[in-house]
Scaffold this motif. Structure first.
Motif, PDB file in Angstrom:
ATOM      1  N   THR A 162       0.834  -1.205   0.000  1.00 44.52           N
ATOM      2  CA  THR A 162       0.000   0.000   0.000  1.00 44.52           C
ATOM      3  C   THR A 162       0.864   1.248   0.000  1.00 44.52           C
ATOM      4  N   THR A 163       0.442   2.236  -0.768  1.00 43.16           N
ATOM      5  CA  THR A 163       1.106   3.534  -0.774  1.00 43.16           C
ATOM      6  C   THR A 163       0.047   4.633  -0.862  1.00 43.16           C
ATOM      7  N   VAL A 164       0.480   5.876  -0.717  1.00 40.36           N
ATOM      8  CA  VAL A 164      -0.395   7.041  -0.682  1.00 40.36           C
ATOM      9  C   VAL A 164       0.033   8.004  -1.785  1.00 40.36           C
ATOM     10  N   ILE A 165      -0.952   8.605  -2.466  1.00 38.15           N
ATOM     11  CA  ILE A 165      -0.652   9.559  -3.530  1.00 38.15           C
ATOM     12  C   ILE A 165      -1.120  10.962  -3.157  1.00 38.15           C
ATOM     13  N   GLY A 166      -0.565  11.925  -3.883  1.00 36.58           N
ATOM     14  CA  GLY A 166      -1.003  13.312  -3.796  1.00 36.58           C
ATOM     15  C   GLY A 166      -0.735  13.968  -5.135  1.00 36.58           C
ATOM     16  N   TYR A 167      -1.437  15.052  -5.426  1.00 34.07           N
ATOM     17  CA  TYR A 167      -1.267  15.731  -6.704  1.00 34.07           C
ATOM     18  C   TYR A 167      -1.765  17.157  -6.599  1.00 34.07           C
ATOM     19  N   ALA A 168      -1.291  18.008  -7.501  1.00 33.97           N
ATOM     20  CA  ALA A 168      -1.739  19.399  -7.575  1.00 33.97           C
ATOM     21  C   ALA A 168      -1.374  19.969  -8.941  1.00 33.97           C
ATOM     22  N   LEU A 169      -2.201  20.858  -9.415  1.00 33.28           N
ATOM     23  CA  LEU A 169      -1.946  21.591 -10.658  1.00 33.28           C
ATOM     24  C   LEU A 169      -1.986  23.085 -10.368  1.00 33.28           C
ATOM     25  N   ILE A 170      -1.256  23.855 -11.158  1.00 36.37           N
ATOM     26  CA  ILE A 170      -1.359  25.305 -11.020  1.00 36.37           C
ATOM     27  C   ILE A 170      -2.773  25.722 -11.427  1.00 36.37           C
ATOM     28  N   PRO A 171      -3.307  26.770 -10.817  1.00 35.62           N
ATOM     29  CA  PRO A 171      -4.702  27.155 -11.073  1.00 35.62           C
ATOM     30  C   PRO A 171      -5.050  27.398 -12.540  1.00 35.62           C
ATOM     31  N   ARG A 179      -0.388  -3.029  -4.447  1.00 33.65           N
ATOM     32  CA  ARG A 179      -1.692  -3.676  -4.240  1.00 33.65           C
ATOM     33  C   ARG A 179      -2.797  -2.685  -3.923  1.00 33.65           C
ATOM     34  N   ARG A 180      -2.425  -1.523  -3.311  1.00 32.12           N
ATOM     35  CA  ARG A 180      -3.445  -0.551  -2.905  1.00 32.12           C
ATOM     36  C   ARG A 180      -2.830   0.847  -2.904  1.00 32.12           C
ATOM     37  N   VAL A 181      -3.588   1.811  -3.435  1.00 28.98           N
ATOM     38  CA  VAL A 181      -3.188   3.211  -3.408  1.00 28.98           C
ATOM     39  C   VAL A 181      -4.306   3.983  -2.737  1.00 28.98           C
ATOM     40  N   THR A 182      -3.933   4.839  -1.795  1.00 28.22           N
ATOM     41  CA  THR A 182      -4.915   5.664  -1.103  1.00 28.22           C
ATOM     42  C   THR A 182      -4.599   7.140  -1.324  1.00 28.22           C
ATOM     43  N   GLY A 183      -5.598   7.968  -1.084  1.00 28.25           N
ATOM     44  CA  GLY A 183      -5.449   9.415  -1.153  1.00 28.25           C
ATOM     45  C   GLY A 183      -6.533  10.046  -0.316  1.00 28.25           C
ATOM     46  N   MET A 225     -10.235  11.824  -8.284  1.00 29.19           N
ATOM     47  CA  MET A 225      -9.933  10.474  -7.790  1.00 29.19           C
ATOM     48  C   MET A 225     -10.973   9.470  -8.266  1.00 29.19           C
ATOM     49  N   ALA A 226     -12.246   9.860  -8.253  1.00 33.07           N
ATOM     50  CA  ALA A 226     -13.295   8.949  -8.728  1.00 33.07           C
ATOM     51  C   ALA A 226     -13.115   8.655 -10.215  1.00 33.07           C
ATOM     52  N   ALA A 227     -12.828   9.678 -11.013  1.00 35.39           N
ATOM     53  CA  ALA A 227     -12.661   9.483 -12.461  1.00 35.39           C
ATOM     54  C   ALA A 227     -11.437   8.622 -12.771  1.00 35.39           C
ATOM     55  N   ALA A 228     -10.442   8.640 -11.892  1.00 35.72           N
ATOM     56  CA  ALA A 228      -9.240   7.826 -12.098  1.00 35.72           C
ATOM     57  C   ALA A 228      -9.424   6.395 -11.601  1.00 35.72           C
ATOM     58  N   GLY A 229     -10.588   6.094 -11.029  1.00 34.36           N
ATOM     59  CA  GLY A 229     -10.865   4.724 -10.596  1.00 34.36           C
ATOM     60  C   GLY A 229     -10.799   4.491  -9.104  1.00 34.36           C
ATOM     61  N   MET A 230     -10.496   5.535  -8.335  1.00 36.40           N
ATOM     62  CA  MET A 230     -10.452   5.382  -6.883  1.00 36.40           C
ATOM     63  C   MET A 230     -11.870   5.502  -6.331  1.00 36.40           C
ATOM     64  N   ARG A 231     -12.131   4.846  -5.234  1.00 39.49           N
ATOM     65  CA  ARG A 231     -13.466   4.834  -4.628  1.00 39.49           C
ATOM     66  C   ARG A 231     -13.418   5.370  -3.204  1.00 39.49           C
ATOM     67  N   VAL A 269     -11.202  15.133   6.425  1.00 39.81           N
ATOM     68  CA  VAL A 269     -10.995  14.707   5.038  1.00 39.81           C
ATOM     69  C   VAL A 269     -11.842  13.506   4.654  1.00 39.81           C
ATOM     70  N   ARG A 270     -11.947  13.322   3.332  1.00 41.92           N
ATOM     71  CA  ARG A 270     -12.529  12.119   2.745  1.00 41.92           C
ATOM     72  C   ARG A 270     -11.383  11.299   2.166  1.00 41.92           C
ATOM     73  N   TYR A 271     -11.446   9.994   2.384  1.00 44.14           N
ATOM     74  CA  TYR A 271     -10.414   9.085   1.919  1.00 44.14           C
ATOM     75  C   TYR A 271     -10.901   8.337   0.687  1.00 44.14           C
ATOM     76  N   TYR A 272      -9.965   8.078  -0.232  1.00 44.93           N
ATOM     77  CA  TYR A 272     -10.239   7.322  -1.447  1.00 44.93           C
ATOM     78  C   TYR A 272      -9.184   6.229  -1.565  1.00 44.93           C
ATOM     79  N   ALA A 273      -9.530   5.152  -2.270  1.00 41.91           N
ATOM     80  CA  ALA A 273      -8.578   4.053  -2.460  1.00 41.91           C
ATOM     81  C   ALA A 273      -8.906   3.297  -3.736  1.00 41.91           C
ATOM     82  N   ILE A 274      -7.887   2.649  -4.254  1.00 39.79           N
ATOM     83  CA  ILE A 274      -8.059   1.688  -5.334  1.00 39.79           C
ATOM     84  C   ILE A 274      -7.265   0.455  -4.937  1.00 39.79           C
TER      85      ILE A 274
END
Length: 168
Positions: free
Chosen positions: A90-99, A124-128, A141-147, A155-160
């Motif tokens: 299991t690992t954790v992701i993060g992301y950001a784009l300039i406005p 095996r598992r990615v969370t955010g 996250m939902a569009a990328a397949g995370m639930r 916060v709200r947690y997502y995982a795949i």
């Protein structure tokens, strides 16, 4: 490590020298930054990457990536793993784009690319997670397949999850 390439983006594994320039806000001769890059989230990601490199060592390929547009090579944000996978995979992701580039599907495309890489690497598992009011990030996250995988007061947690590594 090689760049990860998607339809419109290059996910470039950040080097120590690149991270140092992002933290300093001073592009080098070969850096191509879109106006507004790096923002506060990019600087935080670069600092975290440098801290990891100074401690346990360079975490690549489970480190920080610059998100660059293929059309012009300009950096428009960052994403990556907050740590290498643990013993359970299991690992954790993060992301950001300039406005200025938000709302164009870049975050979803970048996240899908990173998730595909993680799965192929045997993760095996990615969370955010995201703040309750950050509906844009929740949609990414939902569009990328995370639930959705729970929430707390902040916060709200997502995982795949993948049952096993993909067939070779």
């Amino acid at each position: 490590m090689d760049d990860l390439v998607t339809e419109r983006l290059i996910l470039h594994p950040m080097t120590v020298a690149e991270a140092e320039r992002v933290v300093a806000g001073l592009p080098g001769d070969t850096d191509r930054w879109a106006p507004g890059y790096p923002d506060v989230y990019d600087v935080k990601g670069a600092r975290d990457f440098l801290t990891a490199c100074a401690g346990p060592g360079n975490p690549q390929p489970f480190g920080t990536y610059e998100i660059r547009r293929r059309e012009d090579g300009r950096a428009i944000g960052g994403l990556g793993f907050n740590r290498p996978p643990d013993a359970a995979g299991t690992t954790v992701i993060g992301y950001a784009l300039i406005p200025s580039v938000r709302g164009r599907g870049y975050a979803t495309e970048a996240l899908r690319g990173l998730l595909e890489f993680a799965r192929a690497a045997g993760v095996r598992r990615v969370t955010g997670d995201t703040d309750h009011d950050n509906t844009a990030s929740q949609r990414v996250m939902a569009a990328a397949g995370m639930r959705p995988a729970g929430e707390d007061e902040r916060v709200r947690y997502y995982a795949i999850d993948w049952a096993a590594a993909p067939p070779s």
